[in-house]
Scaffold this motif. Structure first.
Motif, PDB file in Angstrom:
ATOM      1  N   VAL A  12     -79.061  12.570 -44.798  1.00 28.54           N
ATOM      2  CA  VAL A  12     -79.627  11.635 -43.828  1.00 28.54           C
ATOM      3  C   VAL A  12     -80.687  10.763 -44.492  1.00 28.54           C
ATOM      4  CG1 VAL A  12     -81.002  11.441 -41.721  1.00 28.54           C
ATOM      5  CG2 VAL A  12     -79.127  13.100 -41.842  1.00 28.54           C
ATOM      6  N   LEU A  13     -81.555  11.389 -45.276  1.00 28.83           N
ATOM      7  CA  LEU A  13     -82.623  10.646 -45.940  1.00 28.83           C
ATOM      8  C   LEU A  13     -82.067   9.554 -46.837  1.00 28.83           C
ATOM      9  CD1 LEU A  13     -85.700  10.433 -46.481  1.00 28.83           C
ATOM     10  CD2 LEU A  13     -85.377  12.079 -48.338  1.00 28.83           C
ATOM     11  N   ARG A  46     -76.139  -0.315 -38.374  1.00 34.18           N
ATOM     12  CA  ARG A  46     -77.442   0.337 -38.422  1.00 34.18           C
ATOM     13  C   ARG A  46     -77.821   0.842 -37.039  1.00 34.18           C
ATOM     14  NH1 ARG A  46     -80.427  -5.308 -40.048  1.00 34.18           N
ATOM     15  NH2 ARG A  46     -80.853  -6.076 -37.955  1.00 34.18           N
ATOM     16  N   ILE A  47     -78.404   2.035 -37.036  1.00 38.37           N
ATOM     17  CA  ILE A  47     -78.648   2.759 -35.800  1.00 38.37           C
ATOM     18  C   ILE A  47     -80.063   3.313 -35.808  1.00 38.37           C
ATOM     19  CG2 ILE A  47     -78.040   4.825 -34.488  1.00 38.37           C
ATOM     20  CD1 ILE A  47     -75.972   2.697 -34.144  1.00 38.37           C
ATOM     21  N   ILE A  48     -80.757   3.174 -34.683  1.00 37.13           N
ATOM     22  CA  ILE A  48     -82.054   3.815 -34.498  1.00 37.13           C
ATOM     23  C   ILE A  48     -81.829   5.213 -33.932  1.00 37.13           C
ATOM     24  CG2 ILE A  48     -84.202   3.767 -33.160  1.00 37.13           C
ATOM     25  CD1 ILE A  48     -83.957   0.700 -33.129  1.00 37.13           C
ATOM     26  N   ILE A  79     -84.387   4.669 -38.829  1.00 37.53           N
ATOM     27  CA  ILE A  79     -83.222   3.786 -38.752  1.00 37.53           C
ATOM     28  C   ILE A  79     -82.268   4.149 -39.878  1.00 37.53           C
ATOM     29  CG2 ILE A  79     -82.397   1.411 -38.682  1.00 37.53           C
ATOM     30  CD1 ILE A  79     -85.197   0.549 -37.879  1.00 37.53           C
ATOM     31  N   MET A  80     -80.989   4.291 -39.555  1.00 36.14           N
ATOM     32  CA  MET A  80     -79.995   4.694 -40.532  1.00 36.14           C
ATOM     33  C   MET A  80     -78.933   3.619 -40.733  1.00 36.14           C
ATOM     34  SD  MET A  80     -79.143   8.713 -39.790  1.00 36.14           S
ATOM     35  CE  MET A  80     -78.170   8.789 -41.313  1.00 36.14           C
ATOM     36  N   HIS A  81     -78.393   3.577 -41.960  1.00 33.10           N
ATOM     37  CA  HIS A  81     -77.153   2.856 -42.210  1.00 33.10           C
ATOM     38  C   HIS A  81     -76.039   3.715 -41.616  1.00 33.10           C
ATOM     39  CE1 HIS A  81     -78.791  -0.241 -44.794  1.00 33.10           C
ATOM     40  NE2 HIS A  81     -79.435   0.678 -45.472  1.00 33.10           N
ATOM     41  N   ALA A  97     -72.885   6.692 -43.946  1.00 32.21           N
ATOM     42  CA  ALA A  97     -72.324   6.674 -45.300  1.00 32.21           C
ATOM     43  C   ALA A  97     -72.823   5.431 -46.008  1.00 32.21           C
ATOM     44  CB  ALA A  97     -70.794   6.681 -45.263  1.00 32.21           C
ATOM     45  N   VAL A  98     -72.566   5.363 -47.290  1.00 31.83           N
ATOM     46  CA  VAL A  98     -72.883   4.157 -48.049  1.00 31.83           C
ATOM     47  C   VAL A  98     -71.913   3.054 -47.652  1.00 31.83           C
ATOM     48  CG1 VAL A  98     -73.845   5.446 -49.989  1.00 31.83           C
ATOM     49  CG2 VAL A  98     -71.411   4.883 -49.974  1.00 31.83           C
TER      50      VAL A  98
END
Length: 272
Positions: free
Chosen positions: A222-223, A167-169, A125-127, A142-143
């Motif tokens: 990405v991390l 937020r995205i899976i 899951i990403m911001h 991005a932040v």
């Protein structure tokens, strides 16, 4: 925050098939005896974060313990995550009320549980924000405050559908990767997804540009924007492996942009 305002109700689909089992029980006391604390999140009540939470474990399961300061329904709770059986048991100490309606993905427990579910399917899951433009998925990470929402709205002006702006899976399916939105804590949305076409790290800039990042830089970018609460070496190695495979397959690009739709034209001219 009333739990009925959480956003997973519209994600529910009628199906006898399930990947995980989710049980909820109301109890009078939570026993943390013999559980080892392995990760601490918020540990003080604040105006913007009116809850505390931490991760615990024993030999067979992982646990999420949380407490609310002023919630109208719930005092505290403990989620038991059994990854082997793919089962989540949520025990809640509730306020004295005749009836309580509870969305199982209320904040903050929802996103914490989702992380384990997504990790079990080799995703993360990403911001980030993401859009569906004519069946192609574009992800922008991005932040906070850099322009994820702004970028999504610029695409919307061009006719794209916003998958989510926060937020995205990212999940693998065979040789491809797909983007999914998540239930949000403060509004309701329907389940949306799209195949991932390109992944971008965005920055505010006085001029628009696109440049490819090296594999190493892409992985690190990405991390650093992932939602992650892993606490042991195996989990961390698995997460890094999932991200590495995604970056090697999709590629990562840095995008500097001004807040106008010219950046959309630039991206579409390059990647179609």
């Amino acid at each position: 925050m009333p739990k009925t305002l959480c956003g997973s109700q519209l994600f529910i689909e009628s199906s006898e098939k399930h990947d995980w089992i989710f049980n909820i029980d109301c109890i009078e006391e939570i026993d943390l005896t013999n559980l080892q604390t392995v990760f601490k999140g918020a540990q003080s009540f604040e105006e913007e974060i009116p809850y505390k939470w931490k991760l615990l474990k024993n030999d067979s399961s992982k646990f999420i313990h949380f407490e609310f300061e002023k919630d109208i329904d719930i005092h505290s709770g403990l989620a038991t995550i059994n990854e082997k059986e793919k089962a989540i048991n949520l025990q809640l100490i509730t306020k004295p009320k005749e009836t309580i309606e509870i969305d199982p993905f209320f904040h903050p427990i929802g996103i914490l549980i989702l992380q384990y579910i997504v990790h079990s399917s080799k995703g993360f899951i990403m911001h980030a924000s993401a859009v569906n433009y004519n069946g192609a998925g574009f992800l922008f990470s991005a932040v906070s405050g850099t322009g994820k929402t702004t970028m999504a709205k610029l695409w919307q002006k061009k006719g794209a559908t916003i998958i989510n702006d926060d937020r995205i899976i990212v999940n693998p399916h065979g040789q491809d990767y797909y983007l999914y939105n998540t239930p949000m804590p403060y509004y309701k949305d329907v389940n949306k997804s799209v195949q991932l076409n390109k992944l971008f790290i965005i920055k505010q800039s006085p001029h628009n540009y696109i440049k490819p990042l090296s594999t190493t830089s892409g992985i690190l970018s990405v991390l650093s924007n992932c939602i992650q609460y892993h606490f042991n070496e195996l989990q961390i190695k698995e997460r890094l492996d999932y991200i590495t495979k995604t970056v090697e397959s999709i590629g990562v690009y840095e995008v500097g942009f001004k807040p106008d739709t010219e950046i959309i034209d630039l991206i579409l001219n390059k990647f179609g």
